[in-house]
Scaffold this motif. Structure first.
Motif, PDB file in Angstrom:
ATOM      1  N   LEU A  59       0.797  -1.202  -0.006  1.00 60.15           N
ATOM      2  CA  LEU A  59      -0.144   0.096  -0.258  1.00 60.15           C
ATOM      3  C   LEU A  59       0.886   1.348   0.019  1.00 60.15           C
ATOM      4  CD1 LEU A  59      -2.727  -1.216   2.521  1.00 60.15           C
ATOM      5  CD2 LEU A  59      -2.953  -1.052   0.094  1.00 60.15           C
ATOM      6  N   TYR A  60       1.979   1.366   0.643  1.00 59.17           N
ATOM      7  CA  TYR A  60       2.733   2.545   1.090  1.00 59.17           C
ATOM      8  C   TYR A  60       3.606   2.775  -0.285  1.00 59.17           C
ATOM      9  CZ  TYR A  60       6.640   5.380   2.569  1.00 59.17           C
ATOM     10  OH  TYR A  60       7.470   6.436   2.791  1.00 59.17           O
ATOM     11  N   GLU A  61       3.933   1.579  -0.934  1.00 59.86           N
ATOM     12  CA  GLU A  61       4.685   1.803  -2.241  1.00 59.86           C
ATOM     13  C   GLU A  61       3.865   2.255  -3.481  1.00 59.86           C
ATOM     14  OE1 GLU A  61       8.423   0.922  -3.180  1.00 59.86           O
ATOM     15  OE2 GLU A  61       8.239   1.811  -1.283  1.00 59.86           O
ATOM     16  N   SER A  62       2.528   1.995  -3.363  1.00 59.56           N
ATOM     17  CA  SER A  62       1.739   2.212  -4.487  1.00 59.56           C
ATOM     18  C   SER A  62       1.207   3.805  -4.287  1.00 59.56           C
ATOM     19  CB  SER A  62       0.463   1.351  -4.317  1.00 59.56           C
ATOM     20  OG  SER A  62      -0.324   1.431  -3.160  1.00 59.56           O
ATOM     21  N   GLY A  63       1.533   4.418  -3.194  1.00 63.19           N
ATOM     22  CA  GLY A  63       1.166   5.617  -2.943  1.00 63.19           C
ATOM     23  C   GLY A  63       0.042   6.176  -1.837  1.00 63.19           C
ATOM     24  N   ALA A  64      -0.494   4.879  -1.363  1.00 61.09           N
ATOM     25  CA  ALA A  64      -1.610   5.085  -0.445  1.00 61.09           C
ATOM     26  C   ALA A  64      -1.197   5.960   0.785  1.00 61.09           C
ATOM     27  CB  ALA A  64      -2.211   3.791  -0.170  1.00 61.09           C
ATOM     28  N   ASP A  65      -2.342   6.588   1.274  1.00 58.99           N
ATOM     29  CA  ASP A  65      -2.090   7.255   2.558  1.00 58.99           C
ATOM     30  C   ASP A  65      -2.254   6.331   3.883  1.00 58.99           C
ATOM     31  OD1 ASP A  65      -1.972   9.877   4.093  1.00 58.99           O
ATOM     32  OD2 ASP A  65      -4.042   9.729   4.351  1.00 58.99           O
ATOM     33  N   VAL A  66      -1.182   5.729   3.919  1.00 55.20           N
ATOM     34  CA  VAL A  66      -1.494   4.666   5.091  1.00 55.20           C
ATOM     35  C   VAL A  66      -0.383   4.817   5.956  1.00 55.20           C
ATOM     36  CG1 VAL A  66       0.534   3.305   3.655  1.00 55.20           C
ATOM     37  CG2 VAL A  66      -1.462   2.063   5.133  1.00 55.20           C
ATOM     38  N   THR A  67      -0.612   4.334   7.175  1.00 55.05           N
ATOM     39  CA  THR A  67       0.085   3.895   8.505  1.00 55.05           C
ATOM     40  C   THR A  67      -0.148   2.381   8.776  1.00 55.05           C
ATOM     41  OG1 THR A  67      -0.011   6.051   9.303  1.00 55.05           O
ATOM     42  CG2 THR A  67       0.641   4.116  10.685  1.00 55.05           C
ATOM     43  N   ALA A  68       0.859   1.776   8.873  1.00 54.04           N
ATOM     44  CA  ALA A  68       0.970   0.272   9.177  1.00 54.04           C
ATOM     45  C   ALA A  68       1.718   0.093  10.471  1.00 54.04           C
ATOM     46  CB  ALA A  68       1.534  -0.521   7.970  1.00 54.04           C
ATOM     47  N   PHE A  69       0.963  -0.499  11.183  1.00 52.76           N
ATOM     48  CA  PHE A  69       1.424  -1.085  12.606  1.00 52.76           C
ATOM     49  C   PHE A  69       1.827  -2.236  12.738  1.00 52.76           C
ATOM     50  CE2 PHE A  69      -1.690   2.447  13.085  1.00 52.76           C
ATOM     51  CZ  PHE A  69      -0.989   3.362  14.359  1.00 52.76           C
ATOM     52  N   ILE A  70       3.164  -2.740  12.616  1.00 53.54           N
ATOM     53  CA  ILE A  70       3.668  -3.927  12.705  1.00 53.54           C
ATOM     54  C   ILE A  70       4.124  -4.502  13.531  1.00 53.54           C
ATOM     55  CG2 ILE A  70       5.165  -5.255  11.212  1.00 53.54           C
ATOM     56  CD1 ILE A  70       2.930  -3.584   9.389  1.00 53.54           C
ATOM     57  N   GLY A  71       3.951  -5.778  14.042  1.00 50.51           N
ATOM     58  CA  GLY A  71       4.642  -6.518  15.246  1.00 50.51           C
ATOM     59  C   GLY A  71       5.934  -7.090  15.067  1.00 50.51           C
ATOM     60  N   GLY A  72       6.840  -6.342  14.275  1.00 53.02           N
ATOM     61  CA  GLY A  72       7.993  -6.670  14.043  1.00 53.02           C
ATOM     62  C   GLY A  72       8.777  -5.720  13.070  1.00 53.02           C
TER      63      GLY A  72
END
Length: 449
Positions: A133-146
């Protein structure tokens, strides 16, 4: 609660993998962030370097005075004991105190939320999806457990309209979330210290699935007793990965979607379980409308998650891999990947069991999974939040294993034992503090080559 009206965020247990990404998130939003943790770590060092004030002594005097205001939100981790003086300080003064899961619930309520659930695969799947999503330009925040290798962080992006979160079944945390699109990668029994029975954990996943009203927005594996869009590798399904082959150390495969075939996707993470993780992420991104070329580019460039089949040394003479696996199914996945990549080579597995209760509940399965390796070295059980249980120890686990080559060692004797083994492939496995030993083990092996 309106998060926009919060100016200060104070964390009790700020160094945890899930707490630290929330700390980074609020820092990105311009909030004043501070916190306590029991011990310094790589994560706390990085947070301090980003401008966050952290202390390591449970002391009311060390809470910054700026955080005594009404517009302070206090976030706690379940691992903090009820006797914690800082926690009680905030409780007695009626501060707004939330668990991490409750705060994620507030964040996801106001965004378009992708939620990744399942006993295994959450971190890798959410990491891949966040990256796509981030690489495609989406206005995203991703919370990752690692820690995602591409970003050296457990937070991807700083968008305000789209979120990717791991829907954690521990303590029924995922029931606080407000998902728009979700997937469930697996529903194996785990956390029986919380749930009691495998039926109870399954019921909790079913309750989570009910949050997705339109089942066209819920992705599942074929064996799950749920209604949703099926995903499978080399089997009939709505989203199917097929024509899987290996080239230049990577998987190459095709994906059948409801409307097209995406051909020749390149993906560098080993293990058939990671193919399913990638497929789930591709399916969710595809439904969201991510362009096919962006999906192909993102899948090829994803580097993986630290401590998820993470190569430390990769030479012709010696291979050292580190993995977070702490459940029998995950250990089986590690063995499958190692066997596929390094057939006919001697493999040494170093395993640190995580939790007395998990060891007790799955001891026979652990013994069977570990017995598949040529040689196993066990460390003592990492207790985490638990007190010892009578009769539950590494010796009991080892007595059930069928390997000819197995032993229990102390941390002090671990490196000499590894170097004396003669194995060409070494794997460290576990979710406890074994991860802290990895740089030392890597250095010792490297110097011995």
């Amino acid at each position: 609660m309106n998060l926009n009206q919060i100016h200060n965020v104070y964390f009790i247990g700020i160094g945890g993998i899930g707490m630290s990404n929330l700390a980074r998130y609020f820092r990105n939003l311009g909030k004043q962030v501070s916190g306590y943790d029991k011990t310094p770590s790589i994560l706390t060092t990085e947070l301090i370097e980003s401008g966050i004030s952290i202390h390591f002594e449970d002391s009311i005097d060390l809470i910054p005075k700026d955080f005594y205001l009404d517009n302070t939100l206090v976030i706690i981790t379940p691992a903090v004991p009820k006797t914690h003086s800082e926690w009680n300080f905030f409780v007695e003064r009626n501060y707004q105190i939330k668990k991490r899961a409750e705060v994620l619930g507030l964040i996801t309520k106001d965004t378009f939320c992708f939620a990744v659930a399942g006993t295994h695969g959450k971190t890798t799947t959410s990491g891949i999806l966040g990256h796509l999503l981030y690489e495609s330009g989406a206005d995203v925040t991703a919370f990752i457990g690692g820690i995602v290798e591409n970003y050296n962080s457990n937070l991807i992006g700083s968008g305000s309209t789209v979120t990717v979160v791991e829907a954690d079944e521990f303590d029924r945390s995922f029931l606080h979330l407000h998902p728009n699109i979700a997937c469930i990668t697996s529903m194996d029994a785990d956390h029986l210290d919380i749930y009691g029975t495998s039926e109870a954990i399954e019921a909790s996943f079913i309750e989570f699935a009910s949050k997705i009203e339109d089942k066209n927005n819920l992705f599942i594996t074929k064996e799950l007793p749920l209604e949703g869009i099926t995903c499978a590798v080399n089997e009939a399904a709505v989203y199917k990965a097929f024509n899987v082959r290996v080239g230049n150390g990577s998987y190459v495969f095709d994906v059948q979607t409801p409307t097209e075939i995406i051909r020749d996707l390149h993906f560098g993470l080993p293990g058939r379980h990671n193919l399913m993780n990638a497929l789930m992420a591709i399916a969710m991104a595809n439904l969201f409308g991510t362009p096919t070329d962006a999906i192909a580019k993102g899948i090829a460039s994803f580097k993986g998650i630290k401590r998820r089949f993470s190569y430390q040394i990769k030479t012709d003479r010696k291979v050292y891999i580190d993995d977070y696996a702490h459940h029998p199914t995950e250990i089986n996945a590690v063995h499958q990947a190692v066997s596929e990549l390094y057939p006919n080579q001697k493999v040494l597995a170093v395993f640190q069991p995580h939790l007395f209760s998990r060891t007790r509940d799955f001891v026979d399965d652990f013994a069977k999974s570990l017995s598949a390796f040529d040689e196993v070295v066990l460390l003592d059980i990492y207790p985490a939040r638990e007190l010892p249980m009578e009769g539950v120890n590494a010796q009991w686990l080892m007595s059930k294993m069928t390997n000819n080559h197995k032993k229990i060692v102390s941390k002090e004797d671990l490196i000499p034992t590894i170097l004396a083994s003669g194995a060409t492939v070494i794997v460290t496995i576990g979710a406890g503090d074994i991860g802290e030993l990895v740089p030392i083990i890597k250095k010792a092996i490297h110097e011995s080559i």
